[in-house]
Design a protein around this motif. Structure first.
Motif, PDB file in Angstrom:
ATOM      1  N   ASP A 148      46.522  45.370  39.099  1.00 27.87           N
ATOM      2  CA  ASP A 148      45.973  45.652  40.420  1.00 27.87           C
ATOM      3  C   ASP A 148      44.901  44.648  40.824  1.00 27.87           C
ATOM      4  O   ASP A 148      44.890  44.171  41.964  1.00 27.87           O
ATOM      5  N   VAL A 149      43.991  44.331  39.912  1.00 30.14           N
ATOM      6  CA  VAL A 149      42.882  43.448  40.269  1.00 30.14           C
ATOM      7  C   VAL A 149      43.345  41.995  40.384  1.00 30.14           C
ATOM      8  O   VAL A 149      42.999  41.303  41.352  1.00 30.14           O
ATOM      9  N   SER A 177      49.950  28.673  37.100  1.00 33.53           N
ATOM     10  CA  SER A 177      48.946  27.988  37.915  1.00 33.53           C
ATOM     11  C   SER A 177      48.393  28.918  38.986  1.00 33.53           C
ATOM     12  O   SER A 177      47.182  28.916  39.267  1.00 33.53           O
ATOM     13  N   LEU A 178      49.271  29.736  39.587  1.00 36.23           N
ATOM     14  CA  LEU A 178      48.806  30.695  40.601  1.00 36.23           C
ATOM     15  C   LEU A 178      47.953  31.786  39.966  1.00 36.23           C
ATOM     16  O   LEU A 178      46.964  32.238  40.563  1.00 36.23           O
ATOM     17  N   LEU A 179      48.319  32.209  38.767  1.00 36.45           N
ATOM     18  CA  LEU A 179      47.542  33.232  38.074  1.00 36.45           C
ATOM     19  C   LEU A 179      46.157  32.707  37.707  1.00 36.45           C
ATOM     20  O   LEU A 179      45.155  33.415  37.822  1.00 36.45           O
ATOM     21  N   LYS A 180      46.101  31.447  37.301  1.00 39.41           N
ATOM     22  CA  LYS A 180      44.806  30.846  36.969  1.00 39.41           C
ATOM     23  C   LYS A 180      43.936  30.756  38.224  1.00 39.41           C
ATOM     24  O   LYS A 180      42.739  31.058  38.180  1.00 39.41           O
ATOM     25  N   GLN A 181      44.546  30.365  39.344  1.00 38.45           N
ATOM     26  CA  GLN A 181      43.795  30.298  40.600  1.00 38.45           C
ATOM     27  C   GLN A 181      43.271  31.668  41.007  1.00 38.45           C
ATOM     28  O   GLN A 181      42.145  31.809  41.488  1.00 38.45           O
ATOM     29  N   ALA A 182      44.120  32.702  40.804  1.00 37.89           N
ATOM     30  CA  ALA A 182      43.714  34.069  41.154  1.00 37.89           C
ATOM     31  C   ALA A 182      42.520  34.510  40.321  1.00 37.89           C
ATOM     32  O   ALA A 182      41.580  35.139  40.834  1.00 37.89           O
ATOM     33  N   LYS A 183      42.531  34.144  39.041  1.00 40.60           N
ATOM     34  CA  LYS A 183      41.423  34.524  38.169  1.00 40.60           C
ATOM     35  C   LYS A 183      40.157  33.773  38.565  1.00 40.60           C
ATOM     36  O   LYS A 183      39.043  34.338  38.590  1.00 40.60           O
ATOM     37  N   MET A 202      32.981  48.689  43.370  1.00 41.11           N
ATOM     38  CA  MET A 202      33.609  49.048  42.102  1.00 41.11           C
ATOM     39  C   MET A 202      35.092  48.724  42.173  1.00 41.11           C
ATOM     40  O   MET A 202      35.732  48.927  43.209  1.00 41.11           O
ATOM     41  N   LEU A 203      35.628  48.214  41.065  1.00 45.00           N
ATOM     42  CA  LEU A 203      37.048  47.908  40.976  1.00 45.00           C
ATOM     43  C   LEU A 203      37.701  48.824  39.960  1.00 45.00           C
ATOM     44  O   LEU A 203      37.111  49.162  38.924  1.00 45.00           O
ATOM     45  N   VAL A 204      38.930  49.202  40.228  1.00 43.88           N
ATOM     46  CA  VAL A 204      39.679  50.014  39.279  1.00 43.88           C
ATOM     47  C   VAL A 204      40.013  49.170  38.055  1.00 43.88           C
ATOM     48  O   VAL A 204      40.291  47.964  38.160  1.00 43.88           O
ATOM     49  N   ASP A 205      39.957  49.771  36.903  1.00 48.36           N
ATOM     50  CA  ASP A 205      40.161  49.048  35.633  1.00 48.36           C
ATOM     51  C   ASP A 205      41.662  48.884  35.369  1.00 48.36           C
ATOM     52  O   ASP A 205      42.256  49.583  34.554  1.00 48.36           O
ATOM     53  N   SER A 206      42.280  47.923  36.068  1.00 47.45           N
ATOM     54  CA  SER A 206      43.723  47.704  35.961  1.00 47.45           C
ATOM     55  C   SER A 206      44.027  46.229  36.181  1.00 47.45           C
ATOM     56  O   SER A 206      43.761  45.697  37.272  1.00 47.45           O
ATOM     57  N   ALA A 207      44.578  45.576  35.175  1.00 44.92           N
ATOM     58  CA  ALA A 207      44.830  44.138  35.257  1.00 44.92           C
ATOM     59  C   ALA A 207      45.786  43.776  36.385  1.00 44.92           C
ATOM     60  O   ALA A 207      45.499  42.876  37.190  1.00 44.92           O
TER      61      ALA A 207
END
Length: 356
Positions: free
Chosen positions: A177-178, A196-202, A170-175
């Protein structure tokens, strides 16, 4: 007749005087102006401490709650001007300071500053603590159930992607944090605004989706306590309550680092009872009170003497204090601005939709 009239006037005057005196004696703290309007997170203080503060000082505490930094900020921004003290998180302190919503702290009115942990003071969001004083701090970490997970194999965020954890966490519902844990797992700052780093993270989170059983908020405590999931990513204070109620649960601060969050006392610009705010801060940071509050909530107190009080009793809450070495790898959220925050929120929403 004149003497009688004069005597009657004197008697009437003293009767009025006595009546006024009696009325003054019967005034409530609220009527006399001895009020503290406190705006805090829900269930974020030992309620017995409020009663003790009122009894000791004569102040009446009017307690209102918020459920997010953003809702608290919006209410103050829109002109709610009756709050004397509120408790925002690190990045929100920075935003409120920049927007002129808080007033400088008069440190001469605080008697506990030399008791504060230097590693929690002077952080990036308020480098001189001119506008904020830490109340609690903690980390984002991993809770695991030893009935289903070998703890030796789950010591970092990177480990969450193991294929044998399918549909088990389960993951905490927090943008922040996740998305942040994905960034950290690849060695990036959780405050990056590089698209670009944010896209890679997603995209990396999308690969984690098969392992994610649910994305939840407060209900994670109940699920983990009842053995409904093997792994949970959540905040240390939430984890403390879980561990207290299930002996098979354990908490890990990921070895590659994580978020260090700090919630702080701030006095809104429009506070009408600042003396009450200073009295409350001094009361809450008294070592025995800070220790009691920490035990009640499970979060870490920044008061060194309070922590020493906990060490005397070996309270389990001590397990959630990061070590000096772990502190070197922890990062505080910064105010990234509205556009970047919206990017985080959009990517997190896409991830939640993808896993469904």
């Amino acid at each position: 007749m004149k003497k009688l009239a004069l005597l009657s006037g004197v008697i009437l005057f003293f009767c009025l005087l006595l009546g006024l005196g009696s009325s003054a004696l019967n005034e409530t703290p609220k009527e006399s102006g001895k009020v503290l309007n406190l705006y805090n997170w829900g269930d974020y203080i030992d309620p017995s401490l409020i009663s003790e503060f009122e009894s000791e000082t004569g102040y009446h505490v009017v307690y209102e709650t918020f459920d997010s930094n953003e809702s608290m900020y919006t209410k103050l921004k829109q002109g709610s001007n009756h709050y004397d003290l509120t408790i925002p998180s690190d990045y929100m302190v920075e935003k409120m300071k920049n927007d002129g919503l808080v007033q400088p702290i008069d440190k001469s009115k605080l008697n506990f500053l030399n008791e504060m942990d230097s590693s929690i003071m002077g952080l990036s969001y308020d480098s001189q603590n001119n506008y904020s004083i830490p109340y609690f701090y903690g980390t984002l970490g991993i809770v695991y159930n030893d009935q289903y997970v070998d703890g030796a194999k789950l010591q970092s965020f990177t480990d969450l992607w193991r294929v044998d954890y399918r549909h088990s966490m389960m993951l905490v519902d927090s943008a922040r944090d996740v998305i942040g844990l994905s960034l950290i797992s690849d060695g990036h700052s959780l405050n990056t605004t590089d698209n670009s780093l944010l896209k890679q993270a997603k995209e990396k989170l999308d690969k984690l989706a098969p392992n994610v059983k649910a994305i939840v908020a407060d209900e994670m405590k109940m699920y983990m306590i009842q053995n409904e999931a093997a792994i949970g990513v959540t905040w240390s204070g939430e984890a403390a309550e879980m561990l207290k109620n299930n002996e098979h649960l354990h908490y890990v601060i990921p070895k590659e680092g994580s978020n260090l969050w700090v919630d702080n006392f701030v006095i809104p610009k429009s506070a009408q009872h600042s003396d009450a705010a200073y009295a409350f801060m001094n009361f809450m940071m008294r070592p025995e009170n800070a220790a009691k509050n920490s035990v009640y909530l499970g979060y870490s107190t920044p008061n060194v003497l309070a922590k020493q009080e906990l060490e005397k009793t070996q309270d389990p809450v001590l397990a959630f204090y990061p070590t000096a070495d772990q502190m070197k790898h922890l990062e505080v959220f910064e105010d990234l601005g509205q556009d970047a925050v919206q990017t985080y929120n959009d990517l997190f929403l896409e991830f939640k939709m993808y896993r469904n």
